[in-house]
Design a protein around this motif. Structure first.
Motif, PDB file in Angstrom:
ATOM      1  N   ALA A  95       0.829  -1.212   0.000  1.00 25.24           N
ATOM      2  CA  ALA A  95       0.000   0.000   0.000  1.00 25.24           C
ATOM      3  C   ALA A  95       0.861   1.259   0.000  1.00 25.24           C
ATOM      4  N   VAL A  96       2.097   1.132   0.413  1.00 27.41           N
ATOM      5  CA  VAL A  96       3.038   2.257   0.404  1.00 27.41           C
ATOM      6  C   VAL A  96       4.033   2.105  -0.748  1.00 27.41           C
ATOM      7  N   ILE A  97       4.529   0.918  -0.941  1.00 26.58           N
ATOM      8  CA  ILE A  97       5.556   0.679  -1.956  1.00 26.58           C
ATOM      9  C   ILE A  97       5.036   0.965  -3.364  1.00 26.58           C
ATOM     10  N   ARG A  98       3.855   0.480  -3.692  1.00 24.06           N
ATOM     11  CA  ARG A  98       3.320   0.664  -5.054  1.00 24.06           C
ATOM     12  C   ARG A  98       3.174   2.127  -5.450  1.00 24.06           C
ATOM     13  N   PRO A  99       2.532   2.970  -4.628  1.00 26.89           N
ATOM     14  CA  PRO A  99       2.421   4.386  -5.020  1.00 26.89           C
ATOM     15  C   PRO A  99       3.789   5.055  -5.175  1.00 26.89           C
ATOM     16  N   LEU A 100       4.732   4.697  -4.315  1.00 22.31           N
ATOM     17  CA  LEU A 100       6.075   5.266  -4.426  1.00 22.31           C
ATOM     18  C   LEU A 100       6.750   4.829  -5.727  1.00 22.31           C
ATOM     19  N   GLN A 101       6.576   3.573  -6.115  1.00 25.52           N
ATOM     20  CA  GLN A 101       7.182   3.071  -7.345  1.00 25.52           C
ATOM     21  C   GLN A 101       6.522   3.679  -8.585  1.00 25.52           C
ATOM     22  N   ILE A 102       5.202   3.715  -8.597  1.00 25.62           N
ATOM     23  CA  ILE A 102       4.458   4.211  -9.757  1.00 25.62           C
ATOM     24  C   ILE A 102       4.804   5.666 -10.058  1.00 25.62           C
ATOM     25  N   THR A 103       4.981   6.466  -9.020  1.00 19.14           N
ATOM     26  CA  THR A 103       5.253   7.889  -9.206  1.00 19.14           C
ATOM     27  C   THR A 103       6.732   8.207  -9.412  1.00 19.14           C
ATOM     28  N   GLY A 104       7.595   7.232  -9.251  1.00 21.16           N
ATOM     29  CA  GLY A 104       9.022   7.468  -9.389  1.00 21.16           C
ATOM     30  C   GLY A 104       9.682   7.954  -8.108  1.00 21.16           C
ATOM     31  N   LEU A 105       8.892   8.139  -7.053  1.00 21.05           N
ATOM     32  CA  LEU A 105       9.462   8.600  -5.794  1.00 21.05           C
ATOM     33  C   LEU A 105      10.306   7.523  -5.105  1.00 21.05           C
ATOM     34  N   TRP A 106      10.053   6.267  -5.431  1.00 21.20           N
ATOM     35  CA  TRP A 106      10.821   5.173  -4.849  1.00 21.20           C
ATOM     36  C   TRP A 106      12.318   5.402  -5.094  1.00 21.20           C
ATOM     37  N   ASP A 107      12.664   5.721  -6.343  1.00 22.12           N
ATOM     38  CA  ASP A 107      14.068   5.950  -6.691  1.00 22.12           C
ATOM     39  C   ASP A 107      14.556   7.309  -6.203  1.00 22.12           C
ATOM     40  N   LEU A 108      13.739   8.346  -6.378  1.00 22.39           N
ATOM     41  CA  LEU A 108      14.138   9.686  -5.970  1.00 22.39           C
ATOM     42  C   LEU A 108      14.458   9.734  -4.478  1.00 22.39           C
ATOM     43  N   LEU A 109      13.608   9.106  -3.661  1.00 22.44           N
ATOM     44  CA  LEU A 109      13.790   9.111  -2.213  1.00 22.44           C
ATOM     45  C   LEU A 109      14.738   8.024  -1.715  1.00 22.44           C
ATOM     46  N   SER A 110      15.175   7.148  -2.630  1.00 24.16           N
ATOM     47  CA  SER A 110      16.009   6.002  -2.253  1.00 24.16           C
ATOM     48  C   SER A 110      15.379   5.235  -1.092  1.00 24.16           C
ATOM     49  N   VAL A 111      14.107   4.892  -1.269  1.00 30.40           N
ATOM     50  CA  VAL A 111      13.351   4.205  -0.219  1.00 30.40           C
ATOM     51  C   VAL A 111      14.004   2.865   0.091  1.00 30.40           C
ATOM     52  N   GLU A 112      14.052   2.539   1.368  1.00 28.22           N
ATOM     53  CA  GLU A 112      14.614   1.262   1.817  1.00 28.22           C
ATOM     54  C   GLU A 112      13.462   0.331   2.163  1.00 28.22           C
ATOM     55  N   ARG A 113      13.427  -0.821   1.505  1.00 28.52           N
ATOM     56  CA  ARG A 113      12.398  -1.812   1.801  1.00 28.52           C
ATOM     57  C   ARG A 113      12.816  -2.606   3.027  1.00 28.52           C
ATOM     58  N   VAL A 114      11.901  -2.661   4.005  1.00 28.65           N
ATOM     59  CA  VAL A 114      12.179  -3.404   5.235  1.00 28.65           C
ATOM     60  C   VAL A 114      11.137  -4.512   5.369  1.00 28.65           C
ATOM     61  N   ASP A 115      11.475  -5.505   6.167  1.00 30.56           N
ATOM     62  CA  ASP A 115      10.512  -6.566   6.439  1.00 30.56           C
ATOM     63  C   ASP A 115       9.379  -5.995   7.293  1.00 30.56           C
ATOM     64  N   PRO A 116       8.137  -6.420   7.025  1.00 31.88           N
ATOM     65  CA  PRO A 116       7.019  -5.934   7.832  1.00 31.88           C
ATOM     66  C   PRO A 116       7.271  -6.119   9.325  1.00 31.88           C
ATOM     67  N   GLY A 117       6.992  -5.071  10.078  1.00 32.55           N
ATOM     68  CA  GLY A 117       7.176  -5.133  11.521  1.00 32.55           C
ATOM     69  C   GLY A 117       8.565  -4.792  12.011  1.00 32.55           C
TER      70      GLY A 117
END
Length: 122
Positions: A95-117
């Motif tokens: 629910a968070v990762i998809r919108p960030l990826q679709i808009t290109g913010l995933w790369d711009l923000l260098s988002v770090e994917r973590v395990d749930p919890g």
């Protein structure tokens, strides 16, 4: 100096702030949309105004993120970059990762994917 506070949003979102003069950690929980994004913006503005070297935005417990929330994150990134601060964004759910990826913010923000919890432990 350790700071711990909570920025009330409404029943849909909460932002807990902890850390010190060097690094602040914002733990966001709930839904970030047009009605709750101002609470996140206020917390991020306050954190960036303190000018720590690093601000971590933990979105592990966010269940919904829309364009208003994306705008807040993009704005915070711009402010942090202008001030020479590091902004880290942690995310785990689709629910968070998809919108960030679709808009290109995933790369711009260098988002770090973590395990749930585990976001707050990163």
């Amino acid at each position: 100096m350790t700071v711990t506070s909570s920025i009330p949003g409404d029943d849909l979102v909460s932002v807990a702030v902890s850390g010190n003069d060097t690094a602040l950690h914002l733990t966001v929980a709930g839904e970030v949309d047009s009605s709750t994004a101002p609470a996140l913006r206020a917390a991020l503005d306050e954190a960036l105004d303190r000018a720590p070297r690093q601000v971590v935005v933990d979105l592990d417990a966010v269940s919904f993120l829309d364009s208003a929330g994306l705008c807040v994150l993009a704005s915070a990134h711009r402010r942090a970059t202008e001030r020479g601060l590091q902004l880290r964004v942690l995310a785990s759910g689709s629910a968070v990762i998809r919108p960030l990826q679709i808009t290109g913010l995933w790369d711009l923000l260098s988002v770090e994917r973590v395990d749930p919890g585990t976001g707050s432990a990163a």
